[in-house]
Design an enzyme around this catalytic site. Structure first.
Site, PDB file in Angstrom:
ATOM      1  N   PRO A  44      49.495  33.007  43.764  1.00 41.86           N
ATOM      2  CA  PRO A  44      50.320  33.923  42.966  1.00 41.86           C
ATOM      3  C   PRO A  44      49.574  35.197  42.614  1.00 41.86           C
ATOM      4  CG  PRO A  44      49.627  32.054  41.648  1.00 41.86           C
ATOM      5  CD  PRO A  44      49.194  31.763  43.047  1.00 41.86           C
ATOM      6  N   ALA A  66      47.239  36.113  38.984  1.00 40.82           N
ATOM      7  CA  ALA A  66      47.263  34.929  38.124  1.00 40.82           C
ATOM      8  C   ALA A  66      45.892  34.302  37.943  1.00 40.82           C
ATOM      9  CB  ALA A  66      48.238  33.910  38.696  1.00 40.82           C
ATOM     10  N   SER A 115      44.121  36.387  44.199  1.00 45.63           N
ATOM     11  CA  SER A 115      45.052  36.814  45.257  1.00 45.63           C
ATOM     12  C   SER A 115      44.636  38.159  45.848  1.00 45.63           C
ATOM     13  CB  SER A 115      46.479  36.911  44.723  1.00 45.63           C
ATOM     14  OG  SER A 115      46.520  37.821  43.645  1.00 45.63           O
ATOM     15  N   ASP A 167      34.761  37.895  43.165  1.00 42.19           N
ATOM     16  CA  ASP A 167      35.990  37.439  43.829  1.00 42.19           C
ATOM     17  C   ASP A 167      35.909  37.634  45.343  1.00 42.19           C
ATOM     18  OD1 ASP A 167      36.705  37.460  41.136  1.00 42.19           O
ATOM     19  OD2 ASP A 167      38.761  38.059  41.556  1.00 42.19           O
TER      20      ASP A 167
HETATM   21  C1  MEV Z   1      38.912  38.857  37.917  1.00 44.51           C
HETATM   22  O1  MEV Z   1      39.314  37.872  38.869  1.00 44.51           O
HETATM   23  C2  MEV Z   1      37.489  38.606  37.494  1.00 44.51           C
HETATM   24  C3  MEV Z   1      36.899  39.669  36.570  1.00 44.51           C
HETATM   25  O2  MEV Z   1      35.582  39.209  36.233  1.00 44.51           O
HETATM   26  C4  MEV Z   1      36.834  41.023  37.233  1.00 44.51           C
HETATM   27  C5  MEV Z   1      35.802  41.098  38.355  1.00 44.51           C
HETATM   28  O3  MEV Z   1      34.863  40.299  38.389  1.00 44.51           O
HETATM   29  O4  MEV Z   1      35.940  42.027  39.178  1.00 44.51           O
HETATM   30  C6  MEV Z   1      37.701  39.781  35.281  1.00 44.51           C
END
Ligand code: MEV
Length: 338
Positions: free
Chosen positions: A112, A115, A119, A164
């Site tokens: 999703p 979320a 994604s 990520d």
């Molecule tokens: C977002 O999935 C994770 C965060 O730590 C942002 C990032 O690491 O780029 C909030």
């Protein structure tokens, strides 16, 4: 045409703090974004996305990146998704030295949007991989991960970590601290996900955390404390034993650290009532631990529970629209068809 896929992820520990130089440990899960790319003879980009769904959360749009798509979810969210695709295309064009090449891009994802399951990273990684291969260039994984990070960072106004995108490229559990990225293998963790049907805007949430950190010393210390939780957690992850009692004690400590991590994220203002409700449902069902995953502001929680109890409890939790056990995925980006 080339089709590549890349996995989504959960954060065992460390989201948000990782943007400010602390370590984080995300872990790829078997939910993938599949992207098919065909080169065009002109410089147009045409994106079609379908089945970006997790039961009840569907976005369908088609059109050029200039025309606005037909959508059934928040325009902001789709705008953000399109931004990630556009930046990924720019990276692919640059890598293949074809700065004006157009593409037809077809995205199919079971992660999703917005979320907390990565994604955007999965789509960015798969777009760059498929588009460069379509132009005859096969990027080494480290370069692919770095380009995917650059694309995310553009969309998030420079406020992104490598966590990520590195995780989605490599698969398994990874550790990311600034530019220091490495794989941790695939720990044996019984993960359960709960999804509230919502989504958060990562760029906005990261900016809000930065603002709090700039104004309050204790917020800066909270971020450092998340780093301490990660350092403690990664030690536990690295240890394995055939002794059941030992493995239980390990899960128990990892769960405790996840609970602590959730509390610290809550203090930073990125949790919501529905994320908290799911976290508490999991804990009361006997999960070793539970926390939000990703940027927060709505979306998913991740719990550790080897029994079916957390999933059952989440099924009966009003805030939760979908729950599933998440198999870890040690495969990162891969070519599905070429
Ligand atoms: C977002 O999935 C994770 C965060 O730590 C942002 C990032 O690491 O780029 C909030």
């Amino acid at each position: 045409m080339v089709t590549s896929s890349a996995p989504g992820k959960v954060y065992l520990f460390g989201e948000h703090a990782v943007v400010f130089g602390e370590p984080a440990v995300p872990c790829a899960i078997e939910r993938r974004a599949r992207v098919s790319v065909s080169a065009r003879d002109d410089d147009h980009i045409r994106v079609q996305a379908h089945d970006l769904s997790l039961d009840g959360f569907t976005v369908e749009y088609t059109g050029s990146t200039v025309e606005r798509p037909n959508i059934d979810v928040s325009p902001d969210l789709v705008e953000a998704a399109m931004g990630y695709i556009e930046e990924a295309v720019e990276q692919a064009r640059d890598a293949a030295s074809e700065p004006t090449r157009g593409f037809d891009i077809d995205v199919e994802s079971d992660i999703p949007l917005g979320a907390g399951l990565g994604s955007s990273a999965a789509v960015v990684v798969a777009v760059i991989d498929a588009a460069t291969r379509e132009l005859g260039v096969s990027l080494p994984r480290m370069e692919l991960a770095e380009r995917a990070y650059q694309a995310e960072s553009q969309v998030q106004h420079g406020e992104a970590s490598r966590a990520d995108t590195f995780c989605s490229t490599m698969g398994g559990a990874v550790r990311v601290e600034e530019k220091d990225t490495h794989q941790l293998g695939t720990p044996n963790l019984p993960l359960v996900i709960g999804f509230d049907g919502g989504a958060g805007d990562t760029a906005e949430l990261v900016a809000a955390v930065r603002s709090m950190r700039d104004r309050f010393q204790f917020a800066a210390e909270t971020i450092q404390t998340i780093g301490d939780v990660v350092r403690q957690g990664e030690q536990m992850l690295g240890q394995t034993s055939s002794d059941t009692a030992y493995e239980q004690a390990k899960l128990s400590e990892i769960g405790e650290l996840m609970n602590f991590n959730h509390g610290l994220l809550s203090a930073l203002g990125v949790s919501t009532r529905s994320l908290d409700a799911m976290v508490w449902a999991a804990r009361e069902a006997g999960a070793y631990g539970a926390k939000l995953t990703g940027a927060g502001g709505g979306g998913c929680i991740v719990a550790v529970d080897p029994t079916a109890e957390t999933q059952r409890a989440l099924e009966y939790t009003a805030a939760c629209i979908e729950t599933f056990s998440a198999e870890l995925d040690d495969d990162g980006v891969r070519v599905e068809e070429s």
